[in-house]
Enzyme design. Structure first.
Site, PDB file in Angstrom:
ATOM      1  N   TYR A 187      27.482  59.570  18.475  1.00 41.81           N
ATOM      2  CA  TYR A 187      27.832  58.705  19.596  1.00 41.81           C
ATOM      3  C   TYR A 187      29.158  59.166  20.213  1.00 41.81           C
ATOM      4  O   TYR A 187      29.285  59.275  21.428  1.00 41.81           O
ATOM      5  CB  TYR A 187      27.953  57.246  19.143  1.00 41.81           C
ATOM      6  CG  TYR A 187      26.656  56.638  18.686  1.00 41.81           C
ATOM      7  CD1 TYR A 187      25.765  56.089  19.603  1.00 41.81           C
ATOM      8  CD2 TYR A 187      26.311  56.588  17.335  1.00 41.81           C
ATOM      9  CE1 TYR A 187      24.565  55.513  19.191  1.00 41.81           C
ATOM     10  CE2 TYR A 187      25.124  56.022  16.920  1.00 41.81           C
ATOM     11  CZ  TYR A 187      24.255  55.489  17.840  1.00 41.81           C
ATOM     12  OH  TYR A 187      23.077  54.929  17.435  1.00 41.81           O
ATOM     13  N   GLN A 188      30.147  59.448  19.352  1.00 41.40           N
ATOM     14  CA  GLN A 188      31.460  59.884  19.832  1.00 41.40           C
ATOM     15  C   GLN A 188      31.360  61.222  20.563  1.00 41.40           C
ATOM     16  O   GLN A 188      31.958  61.405  21.616  1.00 41.40           O
ATOM     17  CB  GLN A 188      32.443  59.993  18.664  1.00 41.40           C
ATOM     18  CG  GLN A 188      33.839  60.413  19.083  1.00 41.40           C
ATOM     19  CD  GLN A 188      34.473  59.413  20.035  1.00 41.40           C
ATOM     20  OE1 GLN A 188      34.515  58.227  19.752  1.00 41.40           O
ATOM     21  NE2 GLN A 188      34.929  59.878  21.185  1.00 41.40           N
TER      22      GLN A 188
ATOM     23  N   ARG B 280      31.114  53.277  21.554  1.00 45.29           N
ATOM     24  CA  ARG B 280      30.320  52.040  21.507  1.00 45.29           C
ATOM     25  C   ARG B 280      29.507  51.863  22.786  1.00 45.29           C
ATOM     26  O   ARG B 280      28.371  51.400  22.751  1.00 45.29           O
ATOM     27  CB  ARG B 280      31.206  50.832  21.269  1.00 45.29           C
ATOM     28  CG  ARG B 280      31.698  50.779  19.853  1.00 45.29           C
ATOM     29  CD  ARG B 280      32.513  49.555  19.597  1.00 45.29           C
ATOM     30  NE  ARG B 280      33.071  49.664  18.275  1.00 45.29           N
ATOM     31  CZ  ARG B 280      33.218  48.667  17.450  1.00 45.29           C
ATOM     32  NH1 ARG B 280      32.838  47.454  17.828  1.00 45.29           N
ATOM     33  NH2 ARG B 280      33.720  48.843  16.257  1.00 45.29           N
TER      34      ARG B 280
ATOM     35  N   ASN C  83      18.012  52.429  26.819  1.00 40.48           N
ATOM     36  CA  ASN C  83      17.246  53.582  27.306  1.00 40.48           C
ATOM     37  C   ASN C  83      15.831  53.162  27.703  1.00 40.48           C
ATOM     38  O   ASN C  83      15.042  52.747  26.858  1.00 40.48           O
ATOM     39  CB  ASN C  83      17.186  54.652  26.213  1.00 40.48           C
ATOM     40  CG  ASN C  83      16.403  55.883  26.618  1.00 40.48           C
ATOM     41  OD1 ASN C  83      15.970  56.033  27.755  1.00 40.48           O
ATOM     42  ND2 ASN C  83      16.221  56.787  25.666  1.00 40.48           N
TER      43      ASN C  83
ATOM     44  N   CYS D 265      16.859  59.260  22.588  1.00 38.41           N
ATOM     45  CA  CYS D 265      17.935  58.479  21.989  1.00 38.41           C
ATOM     46  C   CYS D 265      17.848  58.488  20.459  1.00 38.41           C
ATOM     47  O   CYS D 265      18.847  58.223  19.790  1.00 38.41           O
ATOM     48  CB  CYS D 265      17.955  57.054  22.545  1.00 38.41           C
ATOM     49  SG  CYS D 265      16.390  56.181  22.437  1.00 38.41           S
ATOM     50  N   HIS D 266      16.695  58.834  19.908  1.00 40.68           N
ATOM     51  CA  HIS D 266      16.573  58.935  18.455  1.00 40.68           C
ATOM     52  C   HIS D 266      17.433  60.069  17.892  1.00 40.68           C
ATOM     53  O   HIS D 266      17.728  60.079  16.700  1.00 40.68           O
ATOM     54  CB  HIS D 266      15.099  59.126  18.045  1.00 40.68           C
ATOM     55  CG  HIS D 266      14.451  60.342  18.596  1.00 40.68           C
ATOM     56  ND1 HIS D 266      13.927  60.381  19.880  1.00 40.68           N
ATOM     57  CD2 HIS D 266      14.237  61.573  18.058  1.00 40.68           C
ATOM     58  CE1 HIS D 266      13.412  61.584  20.100  1.00 40.68           C
ATOM     59  NE2 HIS D 266      13.592  62.320  19.012  1.00 40.68           N
TER      60      HIS D 266
ATOM     61  N   SER E 237      28.800  59.111  13.555  1.00 40.95           N
ATOM     62  CA  SER E 237      29.668  60.265  13.278  1.00 40.95           C
ATOM     63  C   SER E 237      29.664  60.663  11.808  1.00 40.95           C
ATOM     64  O   SER E 237      29.821  61.833  11.477  1.00 40.95           O
ATOM     65  CB  SER E 237      31.100  59.969  13.730  1.00 40.95           C
ATOM     66  OG  SER E 237      31.116  59.759  15.120  1.00 40.95           O
TER      67      SER E 237
ATOM     68  N   GLU F 255      10.890  66.048  13.990  1.00 39.14           N
ATOM     69  CA  GLU F 255      11.674  67.161  14.539  1.00 39.14           C
ATOM     70  C   GLU F 255      12.401  67.957  13.455  1.00 39.14           C
ATOM     71  O   GLU F 255      13.171  68.867  13.768  1.00 39.14           O
ATOM     72  CB  GLU F 255      12.666  66.621  15.569  1.00 39.14           C
ATOM     73  CG  GLU F 255      11.954  66.037  16.779  1.00 39.14           C
ATOM     74  CD  GLU F 255      12.896  65.618  17.892  1.00 39.14           C
ATOM     75  OE1 GLU F 255      14.094  65.984  17.857  1.00 39.14           O
ATOM     76  OE2 GLU F 255      12.427  64.940  18.825  1.00 39.14           O
TER      77      GLU F 255
END
Length: 190
Positions: free
Chosen positions: A121-122, A135, A144, A152-153, A158, A182
C-alpha cells in the site's frame, strides 16, 4: 418525460462462471465498467440497480452492438485468465465509477503491477506521488469497481501480510485464490 429522439444509454451485462465463483461483468460504450464477485441473483440485481442509478443507464443482458462486443471480449479474457492462458488484460475500461485519487491509484495499479507480482500500500502511494497516503490507497482498493481486471488483489501490507480486500473479510478467500493462481501464494490445501 424522456425525449423519444434521445438514445437511452445502456450497460451490457452478463455473469461469467469462474474458479472464484460467478462474476458480474458490465460494460458501457466506453468499455468494461464494473466487475462484481459472488454474483448470485440477489447480488446481481442489487449491483445492476446501483450501476443504473450511478450511470443513468439501462442494464441490458448481453445485447448486440459495440457494448455487447466489448462485453464478449471481457468474458473471453476473464475465462482465459482463469484458464491460465492470460497474464495481462487488454480491455478498454470505463473509469466512470472512480475519480480523483482513487482513479489515479487504480490506473497505476492496472498498468504498473504485472501478473505474479505484488506491491505494498505504501509503495503504491509513493508511486502516485502521495507517500503519506497508504491508508487512502487501501480505501481506493476497497472501492475498486473492476477487481481482477484492475488487480487490487496484488496489493499487500508492507510487512507482507495479505491485507484487506473489497467486500471485507468474507472476500479474503478470493484474494488468496487469485494470488495463488498467479504464483504469489501456495495453493490452498482445502
Amino acid at each position: 418525460m424522456t425525449n423519444p429522439e434521445t438514445p437511452t444509454r445502456t450497460v451490457a451485462w452478463t455473469v461469467a462462471d469462474t474458479a472464484v465463483g460467478p462474476l458480474l461483468l458490465a460494460a458501457t460504450e466506453k468499455g468494461l465498467v464494473h466487475v462484481v464477485f459472488r454474483a448470485d441473483e440477489a447480488t446481481t440485481t442489487a449491483a445492476l440497480e446501483r450501476l443504473a442509478s450511478r450511470l443513468g443507464a439501462t442494464p441490458e443482458h448481453l445485447p448486440g452492438g459495440p457494448a455487447g462486443d466489448r462485453l464478449r471480449e471481457a468474458v473471453e479474457q476473464v475465462e482465459a485468465y482463469f484458464g491460465g492462458t492470460l497474464r495481462a488484460f487488454t480491455l478498454e475500461l470505463d473509469w466512470s465509477l472512480s475519480a480523483g485519487f482513487h482513479r489515479t491509484v487504480l490506473r497505476e495499479l492496472a498498468g504498473g503491477v504485472p501478473f505474479g507480482s505484488v506491491v505494498g500500500y505504501q509503495d503504491l502511494a509513493t508511486r502516485v506521488g502521495e507517500p503519506g497516503a497508504a491508508r487512502a490507497v487501501g480505501v481506493a482498493m476497497g472501492s475498486n469497481p473492476l477487481p481482477v481486471v484492475v488487480p487490487c488483489h496484488r496489493v499487500l501490507e508492507s510487512d507482507g501480510g495479505i491485507g484487506g480486500f473489497g467486500g471485507g473479510l468474507r472476500m479474503l478467500d478470493i484474494k488468496r485464490s487469485l494470488l495463488a493462481r498467479e504464483g504469489v501464494l501456495p495453493e490452498p490445501l482445502f
